[in-house]
Design a protein around this motif. Structure first.
Motif, mmCIF file in Angstrom:
data_model
loop_
_atom_site.group_PDB
_atom_site.id
_atom_site.type_symbol
_atom_site.label_atom_id
_atom_site.label_comp_id
_atom_site.label_asym_id
_atom_site.label_seq_id
_atom_site.Cartn_x
_atom_site.Cartn_y
_atom_site.Cartn_z
ATOM 1 N N ARG A 147 0.814 -1.307 0.113
ATOM 2 C CA ARG A 147 -0.139 -0.067 -0.099
ATOM 3 C C ARG A 147 0.965 1.300 -0.127
ATOM 4 N NH1 ARG A 147 -2.807 -1.469 3.799
ATOM 5 N NH2 ARG A 147 -1.986 -0.002 5.683
ATOM 6 N N HIS A 148 1.985 1.082 0.582
ATOM 7 C CA HIS A 148 2.825 2.383 0.721
ATOM 8 C C HIS A 148 4.166 2.188 -0.129
ATOM 9 C CE1 HIS A 148 0.556 4.368 4.065
ATOM 10 N NE2 HIS A 148 0.672 3.133 4.810
ATOM 11 N N ASP A 149 4.113 1.152 -0.929
ATOM 12 C CA ASP A 149 5.191 0.909 -1.804
ATOM 13 C C ASP A 149 6.515 1.002 -1.207
ATOM 14 O OD1 ASP A 149 6.020 0.495 -4.444
ATOM 15 O OD2 ASP A 149 6.484 2.423 -4.944
ATOM 16 N N ILE A 150 6.540 0.254 -0.240
ATOM 17 C CA ILE A 150 7.891 0.075 0.678
ATOM 18 C C ILE A 150 8.600 -0.868 0.050
ATOM 19 C CG2 ILE A 150 8.732 -0.035 2.884
ATOM 20 C CD1 ILE A 150 6.196 0.895 4.000
ATOM 21 N N ARG A 151 9.755 -0.572 -0.556
ATOM 22 C CA ARG A 151 10.956 -1.382 -1.263
ATOM 23 C C ARG A 151 12.170 -0.799 -0.590
ATOM 24 N NH1 ARG A 151 6.699 -3.722 -1.313
ATOM 25 N NH2 ARG A 151 5.819 -5.015 -3.310
ATOM 26 N N PHE A 152 13.170 -1.811 -1.245
ATOM 27 C CA PHE A 152 14.499 -1.653 -0.619
ATOM 28 C C PHE A 152 15.183 -0.819 -1.795
ATOM 29 C CE2 PHE A 152 13.440 -5.683 1.324
ATOM 30 C CZ PHE A 152 13.972 -5.304 2.322
ATOM 31 N N PRO A 153 15.936 0.366 -1.426
ATOM 32 C CA PRO A 153 16.506 1.238 -2.310
ATOM 33 C C PRO A 153 17.817 0.588 -3.153
ATOM 34 C CG PRO A 153 17.228 1.844 -0.125
ATOM 35 C CD PRO A 153 16.182 0.638 0.035
ATOM 36 N N LEU A 154 17.826 0.922 -4.310
ATOM 37 C CA LEU A 154 19.174 0.215 -5.127
ATOM 38 C C LEU A 154 20.341 0.904 -4.886
ATOM 39 C CD1 LEU A 154 16.987 -0.582 -8.308
ATOM 40 C CD2 LEU A 154 17.068 -1.794 -6.345
ATOM 41 N N ILE A 155 20.876 0.358 -3.640
ATOM 42 C CA ILE A 155 22.247 1.084 -3.365
ATOM 43 C C ILE A 155 23.207 -0.070 -3.119
ATOM 44 C CG2 ILE A 155 21.333 3.095 -2.287
ATOM 45 C CD1 ILE A 155 21.318 1.995 0.455
ATOM 46 N N SER A 156 24.343 -0.026 -3.233
ATOM 47 C CA SER A 156 25.524 -0.919 -2.755
ATOM 48 C C SER A 156 26.308 -0.441 -1.400
ATOM 49 C CB SER A 156 26.387 -0.946 -3.787
ATOM 50 O OG SER A 156 26.946 0.219 -4.286
ATOM 51 N N GLY A 157 26.747 -1.373 -0.944
ATOM 52 C CA GLY A 157 27.623 -1.244 0.267
ATOM 53 C C GLY A 157 26.942 -1.456 1.466
ATOM 54 N N GLY A 158 25.433 -1.655 1.460
ATOM 55 C CA GLY A 158 24.906 -1.773 2.714
ATOM 56 C C GLY A 158 24.091 -0.700 3.307
ATOM 57 N N GLY A 159 23.138 -0.847 4.224
ATOM 58 C CA GLY A 159 22.333 0.312 4.661
ATOM 59 C C GLY A 159 20.770 0.289 4.061
ATOM 60 N N GLU A 160 20.675 -0.645 3.146
ATOM 61 C CA GLU A 160 19.441 -0.655 2.650
ATOM 62 C C GLU A 160 17.908 -1.129 3.516
ATOM 63 O OE1 GLU A 160 20.475 -4.638 3.183
ATOM 64 O OE2 GLU A 160 21.501 -3.183 1.899
ATOM 65 N N ASP A 161 18.657 -1.983 4.549
ATOM 66 C CA ASP A 161 17.509 -2.394 5.597
ATOM 67 C C ASP A 161 17.229 -1.286 6.659
ATOM 68 O OD1 ASP A 161 20.338 -2.403 6.595
ATOM 69 O OD2 ASP A 161 19.782 -4.004 7.873
ATOM 70 N N ILE A 162 18.417 -0.221 6.767
ATOM 71 C CA ILE A 162 17.939 0.830 7.503
ATOM 72 C C ILE A 162 16.808 1.942 6.988
ATOM 73 C CG2 ILE A 162 19.196 3.235 8.448
ATOM 74 C CD1 ILE A 162 21.555 1.464 8.547
ATOM 75 N N TYR A 163 16.829 2.002 5.826
ATOM 76 C CA TYR A 163 16.071 2.787 5.027
ATOM 77 C C TYR A 163 14.547 1.959 5.042
ATOM 78 C CZ TYR A 163 13.357 4.348 0.741
ATOM 79 O OH TYR A 163 12.207 4.909 -0.075
ATOM 80 N N PHE A 164 14.592 0.543 4.842
ATOM 81 C CA PHE A 164 13.440 -0.154 4.637
ATOM 82 C C PHE A 164 12.697 0.073 6.114
ATOM 83 C CE2 PHE A 164 10.664 -3.698 4.797
ATOM 84 C CZ PHE A 164 10.122 -4.017 3.691
ATOM 85 N N THR A 165 13.405 -0.441 7.090
ATOM 86 C CA THR A 165 12.893 -0.465 8.520
ATOM 87 C C THR A 165 12.205 1.081 9.063
ATOM 88 O OG1 THR A 165 14.969 -0.327 9.710
ATOM 89 C CG2 THR A 165 14.171 -2.360 9.296
ATOM 90 N N ALA A 166 13.066 1.907 8.644
ATOM 91 C CA ALA A 166 12.814 3.337 9.246
ATOM 92 C C ALA A 166 11.593 3.848 8.346
ATOM 93 C CB ALA A 166 13.751 4.371 8.904
ATOM 94 N N LEU A 167 11.495 3.549 6.994
ATOM 95 C CA LEU A 167 10.350 3.905 6.328
ATOM 96 C C LEU A 167 8.883 3.333 6.945
ATOM 97 C CD1 LEU A 167 8.924 5.695 4.090
ATOM 98 C CD2 LEU A 167 9.916 3.632 2.520
ATOM 99 N N ALA A 168 9.180 1.851 7.032
ATOM 100 C CA ALA A 168 7.912 1.039 7.767
ATOM 101 C C ALA A 168 7.286 1.763 8.821
ATOM 102 C CB ALA A 168 8.224 -0.390 7.332
ATOM 103 N N GLU A 169 8.303 2.121 9.726
ATOM 104 C CA GLU A 169 7.624 2.463 10.983
ATOM 105 C C GLU A 169 7.443 3.804 11.395
ATOM 106 O OE1 GLU A 169 10.840 0.791 13.831
ATOM 107 O OE2 GLU A 169 10.692 -1.263 12.713
ATOM 108 N N VAL A 170 8.053 4.834 10.362
ATOM 109 C CA VAL A 170 7.673 6.203 10.326
ATOM 110 C C VAL A 170 6.330 6.316 9.906
ATOM 111 C CG1 VAL A 170 8.310 6.908 8.086
ATOM 112 C CG2 VAL A 170 8.586 8.496 10.233
#
Length: 203
Positions: A147-170
């Protein structure tokens, strides 16, 4: 194997092979042939974000849980998280029982600044401040992510989970947190998390 051994049997197990060259693809195909719950997916190497997004787009289950290939969960882990999710009609549920596992068979439980016991709601910002932004601690309602189109950003080197969890909880004012069965997090030298020389593109 720990997914196959869950006490809650009605699960789909999506295994994503991200262009491996070590025979993993054959293992996935063999596993799928032995258990109809297993769905193997194959990519030319594109990285962890694409692999996880492919799994999300392919899933049909009510809830989503992420399990890294070198980690494992207690047999009643998914059942306990699902019980809380359905009891409280949750879009996101956080289980803080997180155990670091080492090759010498020692283990160390992670200590968080939230006392939760059987479970309670905290302001989402407080959860983000005290609990690791690790996917493995969370279960998500699939319809909520879509519903909120929450997906992982296409970045390299790590940190994609930080974006995902923060977006889902905010997206919500409060997040439900409890202490349930353990997620066993294997501590492997050379993993992305342990390679300090690689900068995390935090978002």
């Amino acid at each position: 194997q720990s997914a196959l051994d869950q006490t809650y049997p009605e699960i789909e197990i999506i295994l994503v092979d991200d262009g491996s060259t070590d025979g993993s693809a054959q293992l996935l195909k063999a596993a799928a042939a032995s258990d109809s719950r297993i769905q193997p997916l194959f990519l030319e190497h594109q990285g962890v974000s694409q692999a996880r997004n492919l799994a999300l787009d392919s899933a049909v289950g009510e809830y989503i849980f992420f399990l890294d290939s070198d980690d494992w969960i207690d047999p009643d882990h998914l059942e306990a998280m699902l019980r809380q999710a359905r009891r409280w009609d949750l879009d996101v549920v956080v289980n803080t029982n997180f155990v670091k596992e080492y090759d010498d068979h020692t283990e160390a439980g992670e200590s968080f600044g939230l006392t939760v016991g059987e479970g309670t709601f905290f302001p989402s910002a407080q959860v983000q401040s005290h609990v690791l932004s690790a996917l493995c601690l969370r279960m998500y309602r699939r319809a909520y992510l879509n519903r909120h189109d929450i997906r992982f950003p296409l970045i390299s080197g790590g940190g994609e989970d930080i974006y995902f969890t923060a977006l889902a909880e905010v997206m919500q004012q409060k997040t439900f947190v409890f202490e349930g069965p353990a997620y066993h997090y294997y501590q492997r030298e050379g993993s992305i998390v342990h390679m300090r020389e690689r900068a995390f593109p935090y978002i």
